[in-house]
Design an enzyme around this catalytic site. Structure first.
Site, mmCIF file in Angstrom:
data_model
loop_
_atom_site.group_PDB
_atom_site.id
_atom_site.type_symbol
_atom_site.label_atom_id
_atom_site.label_comp_id
_atom_site.label_asym_id
_atom_site.label_seq_id
_atom_site.Cartn_x
_atom_site.Cartn_y
_atom_site.Cartn_z
ATOM 1 N N HIS A 74 1.037 4.668 -2.251
ATOM 2 C CA HIS A 74 0.438 5.833 -1.584
ATOM 3 C C HIS A 74 1.355 6.469 -0.542
ATOM 4 C CE1 HIS A 74 -3.255 5.208 -3.759
ATOM 5 N NE2 HIS A 74 -3.199 3.928 -3.460
ATOM 6 N N CYS A 95 0.861 -1.194 0.000
ATOM 7 C CA CYS A 95 0.000 0.000 0.000
ATOM 8 C C CYS A 95 0.899 1.246 0.000
ATOM 9 C CB CYS A 95 -0.883 0.041 1.238
ATOM 10 S SG CYS A 95 -1.907 -1.413 1.511
ATOM 11 N N ARG A 126 -12.564 -0.193 -1.644
ATOM 12 C CA ARG A 126 -11.342 0.392 -2.210
ATOM 13 C C ARG A 126 -10.111 -0.431 -1.831
ATOM 14 N NH1 ARG A 126 -8.948 1.230 -5.546
ATOM 15 N NH2 ARG A 126 -7.744 2.995 -6.273
ATOM 16 N N CYS A 134 -7.573 -2.008 -4.571
ATOM 17 C CA CYS A 134 -6.116 -1.803 -4.573
ATOM 18 C C CYS A 134 -5.390 -3.143 -4.596
ATOM 19 C CB CYS A 134 -5.680 -1.014 -3.339
ATOM 20 S SG CYS A 134 -5.856 0.762 -3.537
#
Lengths: 276, 104
Positions: free
Chosen positions: A194, A190, A233, A237
């Site tokens: 991000h 992740c 979401r 992802c």
């Protein structure tokens, strides 16, 4: 020379270990610092606006969209659901205080049940406790109810608490490990996209910063053509990096939400939102 | 006459039997390989690291085998097996390496 190398390796390992054993508040401060240093022109409070806090052209489009927000219909539908009585005559208001303006109380650690409780989980538990069928977690009516409650909660400060409880800390740590671990065939974490990659382009889109991510859900996504919850979401992802997604509201996604929302402590809830 | 018939039919029956055995053997080989690959997929899932397409690849392998395309079926099984092995390596590596990414 050998002794020096051994000492250096030991020191580096110890540094890494100490880093990962940091308290949640130390983690959070370092997380905030990472993003505020990476995007020095973004006011801290503005990170709740996701990618629009770091990319001016996208922000201009988004501000136009916000003139007639696509999530408005979902708030209305959620309000209707909120006011509709269950078969036993009760409503959601019998489960949640303050007309549903309770987003700021979630997610939280339930010490008796030894698990993270999210708003969407609590919504379904309210339903089943009143003899209703549970809703699907990713979209539809659940996203509507969540949108209504988020709208009611706008402006509430994010203040997730990690109590002095070894099990709560373990849940936080599992969420943290998930966030920083690479997974899937594309081998991305992740944080790769991000964190380090925030602000970079993926095809035609700019990657959003993780700081502030959990503030604005559920969202209307143009790609979905509808509303979706935070866990929808998460699953998206995971699929994008070619990892098999977990189910919405699975324990690990709730723990990820727990960790990630804690990282946003001090920011405010501003959902529902609109995203590409 | 009987001798002549035997000369023709016995080898023919043997060939047919052998080809039947070969086909059965390929099918058995596929089933064993598929089961092993599916077990590997489940192992990766148990540690939370199953890759997105592994199950789909195994489904395609089964479909190929059902159509008699054993070569493709075995290739797909091998691909799925490899994915799960890589996922396990990834899980083992990440169980420590993730710590190095936490901002300090």
């Amino acid at each position: 020379m050998k002794k020096v190398i051994v000492t250096l390796v030991a020191l580096m390992t110890a540094t890494v270990w100490i880093g990962t054993q940091a308290s949640p508040e130390t983690d959070r401060a370092a997380f905030e610092k990472f993003f505020t240093q990476k995007f020095p022109n973004t006011p801290t409070a503005d990170f709740v606006n996701g990618v629009y806090s770091i990319h001016a052209p996208s922000r201009a489009q988004w501000e136009e969209i916000e003139e007639f927000p696509p999530y408005e219909l979902s708030i209305d539908a959620g309000k209707t659901e909120w006011n509709k009585a269950f078969a036993n005559g009760k409503t959601y208001a019998d489960c949640f205080e303050n007309e549903g303006a309770v987003r700021g109380s979630y997610p939280y650690w339930d010490s008796d049940r030894k698990e993270v409780i999210t708003l969407e989980l609590a919504v379904n538990e309210c339903r089943t406790a009143n003899g209703e069928e549970p809703l699907k977690y990713s979209k539809g009516k659940m996203a509507d109810i969540s949108a209504y409650m988020s709208y009611q909660s706008r402006g509430q400060e994010i203040n997730v608490v990690i109590p002095d409880d070894a099990d709560a800390m373990a849940a936080y740590d599992r969420g943290k490990e998930f966030f920083y671990s690479k997974r899937g065939q594309l081998n991305f974490s992740c944080f790769d996209c991000h964190g380090g990659g925030a602000g970079s382009m993926v095809r035609a889109d700019t990657l959003s910063p993780a700081y502030g991510h959990t503030s604005h859900f559920p969202v209307y996504r143009s790609k979905w053509g509808g509303m979706g919850t935070l866990h929808r979401r998460f699953g998206g992802c995971n699929k994008q990096v070619r990892a098999k997604p977990f189910k919405s509201q699975s324990p690990i996604y709730r723990e990820l939400e727990y960790f990630l929302t804690y990282m946003n402590n001090g920011l405010v809830y501003n959902g529902p939102g609109a995203r590409k | 006459m009987l001798k002549k018939i035997s000369k023709i039919f016995i080898p023919a029956i043997a060939v047919l039997s052998l080809s039947g055995c070969a086909s059965l053997s390929a099918s058995e080989e596929f089933t064993a390989a598929w089961d092993a690959a599916d077990a590997a997929r489940k192992d990766a899932a148990a540690v939370g690291y199953e890759w997105r397409d592994t199950g789909k690849i195994l489904g395609k392998a089964k479909a190929a085998a059902d159509e008699g395309d054993m070569e493709n079926a075995m290739k797909l099984v091998a691909k799925a097996q490899e994915q799960s092995a890589d996922a396990m390596v990834q899980q083992k590596r990440e169980s420590e390496l993730w710590k190095t990414r936490v901002p300090q």
